[in-house]
Design an enzyme around this catalytic site. Structure first.
Site, PDB file in Angstrom:
ATOM      1  N   ASP A  67       0.823  -1.200   0.000  1.00 19.66           N
ATOM      2  CA  ASP A  67       0.000   0.000   0.000  1.00 19.66           C
ATOM      3  C   ASP A  67       0.864   1.261   0.000  1.00 19.66           C
ATOM      4  O   ASP A  67       2.080   1.199   0.208  1.00 19.66           O
ATOM      5  CB  ASP A  67      -0.986   0.011   1.189  1.00 19.66           C
ATOM      6  CG  ASP A  67      -0.353  -0.507   2.485  1.00 19.66           C
ATOM      7  OD1 ASP A  67       0.885  -0.454   2.597  1.00 19.66           O
ATOM      8  OD2 ASP A  67      -1.097  -0.932   3.372  1.00 19.66           O
ATOM      9  N   ASN A 136      -7.734  -3.943  14.093  1.00 17.31           N
ATOM     10  CA  ASN A 136      -9.120  -4.162  13.662  1.00 17.31           C
ATOM     11  C   ASN A 136      -9.229  -5.276  12.620  1.00 17.31           C
ATOM     12  O   ASN A 136     -10.291  -5.506  12.065  1.00 17.31           O
ATOM     13  CB  ASN A 136      -9.717  -2.858  13.112  1.00 17.31           C
ATOM     14  CG  ASN A 136      -9.010  -2.385  11.844  1.00 17.31           C
ATOM     15  OD1 ASN A 136      -8.086  -3.037  11.346  1.00 17.31           O
ATOM     16  ND2 ASN A 136      -9.447  -1.259  11.307  1.00 17.31           N
ATOM     17  N   HIS A 138      -7.475  -5.400   9.706  1.00 14.12           N
ATOM     18  CA  HIS A 138      -7.173  -5.053   8.311  1.00 14.12           C
ATOM     19  C   HIS A 138      -5.872  -5.700   7.840  1.00 14.12           C
ATOM     20  O   HIS A 138      -4.972  -5.964   8.629  1.00 14.12           O
ATOM     21  CB  HIS A 138      -7.194  -3.531   8.085  1.00 14.12           C
ATOM     22  CG  HIS A 138      -6.017  -2.780   8.606  1.00 14.12           C
ATOM     23  ND1 HIS A 138      -6.061  -1.443   8.904  1.00 14.12           N
ATOM     24  CD2 HIS A 138      -4.734  -3.162   8.876  1.00 14.12           C
ATOM     25  CE1 HIS A 138      -4.878  -1.054   9.321  1.00 14.12           C
ATOM     26  NE2 HIS A 138      -4.055  -2.072   9.321  1.00 14.12           N
ATOM     27  N   GLU A 143      -9.899  -2.386   5.062  1.00 14.15           N
ATOM     28  CA  GLU A 143     -10.482  -2.187   6.390  1.00 14.15           C
ATOM     29  C   GLU A 143     -11.763  -3.016   6.537  1.00 14.15           C
ATOM     30  O   GLU A 143     -12.418  -3.317   5.538  1.00 14.15           O
ATOM     31  CB  GLU A 143     -10.837  -0.700   6.576  1.00 14.15           C
ATOM     32  CG  GLU A 143      -9.662   0.251   6.414  1.00 14.15           C
ATOM     33  CD  GLU A 143      -8.708   0.235   7.612  1.00 14.15           C
ATOM     34  OE1 GLU A 143      -8.953  -0.518   8.580  1.00 14.15           O
ATOM     35  OE2 GLU A 143      -7.715   0.976   7.567  1.00 14.15           O
TER      36      GLU A 143
HETATM   37  P1  PGA Z   1       1.705  -2.207  12.630  1.00 13.98           P
HETATM   38  O1  PGA Z   1       0.612  -2.157  11.488  1.00 13.98           O
HETATM   39  O2  PGA Z   1       2.714  -3.177  12.151  1.00 13.98           O
HETATM   40  O3  PGA Z   1       2.245  -0.803  12.682  1.00 13.98           O
HETATM   41  O4  PGA Z   1       1.011  -2.632  13.861  1.00 13.98           O
HETATM   42  C1  PGA Z   1       0.198  -3.340  10.922  1.00 13.98           C
HETATM   43  C2  PGA Z   1      -0.891  -3.037   9.934  1.00 13.98           C
HETATM   44  O5  PGA Z   1      -1.616  -2.068  10.147  1.00 13.98           O
HETATM   45  O6  PGA Z   1      -1.019  -3.785   8.962  1.00 13.98           O
END
Ligand code: PGA
Length: 258
Positions: A67, A136, A138, A143
């Site tokens: 992304d 969450n 994702h 999302e």
């Molecule tokens: P993080 O993010 O590694 O900063 O916890 C993971 C994600 O949002 O895919």
């Protein structure tokens, strides 16, 4: 799903880095899907250290990042291009033309996403996709929602995702872009193999849902239950809820299937 549990994030990262380097040795034209965020930082450190010791050769490898933010110049320190440059690319010998990102500055973002998908196809598909997971559920910026977009697309970021990224913008939420481009769930599910990494207590609940819950777009990572070659790599904190419920027994990175 196959689960591996490590005592801490550094032992997880070291084992995964060794695995990636071993795959690169067997398959020099490896196509890697890469993730950003806090979780893979120790992995990139470990890959850079192995490269420094002469253990790896990326000359023929290809990468695709999951992304990127919309509207950020690649030179902006908060962009995922800048993150990847700092954390991995400047430390290894990847050919710049084989590094691929979704183009958050494209005049036509949709056409840019389509070009990205064609590049994935032209490279022969992704061999190994590395994923993090949001608290969450994702994956990439897919999302939780009633429906998900299969292919690379533009997304409006949730407040939670913007907050989670504020650390890369000097903690200033207002500077975190409101939109991003993300591989879709089909782009991810077409990877031949997937490793999802999760570390820290704040991921324990969502890992339990991802592994044992119903397959639902409300927990996008749960869709990975439908993939034939996915491994979930956890530290003890992220595995704590699975452990408490007696759902996993492995230690020291041993494979546990359920
Ligand atoms: P993080 O993010 O590694 O900063 O916890 C993971 C994600 O949002 O895919």
């Amino acid at each position: 799903m196959k689960i591996r549990i490590f005592s801490n994030e550094d032992s997880l990262a070291a084992a995964l880095a060794r695995g990636i380097v071993a795959r690169l040795q067997k398959q020099p034209r490896l196509v890697l899907g890469l993730a950003t965020g806090r979780t893979p930082l120790p992995l990139y450190r470990a890959l850079a250290a192995l490269h420094d010791r002469g253990a790896s050769d990326y000359a023929q490898a290809t990468t695709f990042n999951l992304d990127e933010f919309v509207g950020l110049d690649p030179s902006h320190p908060g962009s995922y291009r800048a993150y990847m440059r700092e954390q991995l690319f400047k430390h290894v010998n990847l050919a710049p033309r084989r590094i691929h990102f979704l183009d958050g500055l494209a005049p036509d973002l949709g056409a840019g996403c389509a070009r990205f998908e064609s590049s994935v196809l032209k490279a022969g598909g992704i061999d190994l996709q590395i994923l993090g997971i949001g608290a969450n559920g994702h994956i990439g910026f897919n999302e939780p929602a009633p429906v998900l977009s299969p292919w690379s697309h533009r997304v409006k970021l949730t407040l939670a995702s913007r907050k989670a990224n504020a650390g890369f913008f000097d903690g200033k939420l207002r500077d975190v872009p409101r939109e991003a481009l993300s591989m879709g769930v089909a782009t991810i599910m077409h990877a031949r193999s997937i490793v999802l990494m999760a570390t820290g207590r704040e991921k324990a609940d969502v890992i339990e849902k991802t592994v044992t819950g119903p397959v639902t777009t409300r927990v996008p990572a749960s869709l990975l239950q439908l993939h034939h070659d996915v491994e979930i790599w956890l530290d003890e904190s992220a595995a704590s809820k699975l452990r408490r419920e007696g759902l996993v027994a492995g230690r020291g990175g041993r494979l546990h299937e359920r």
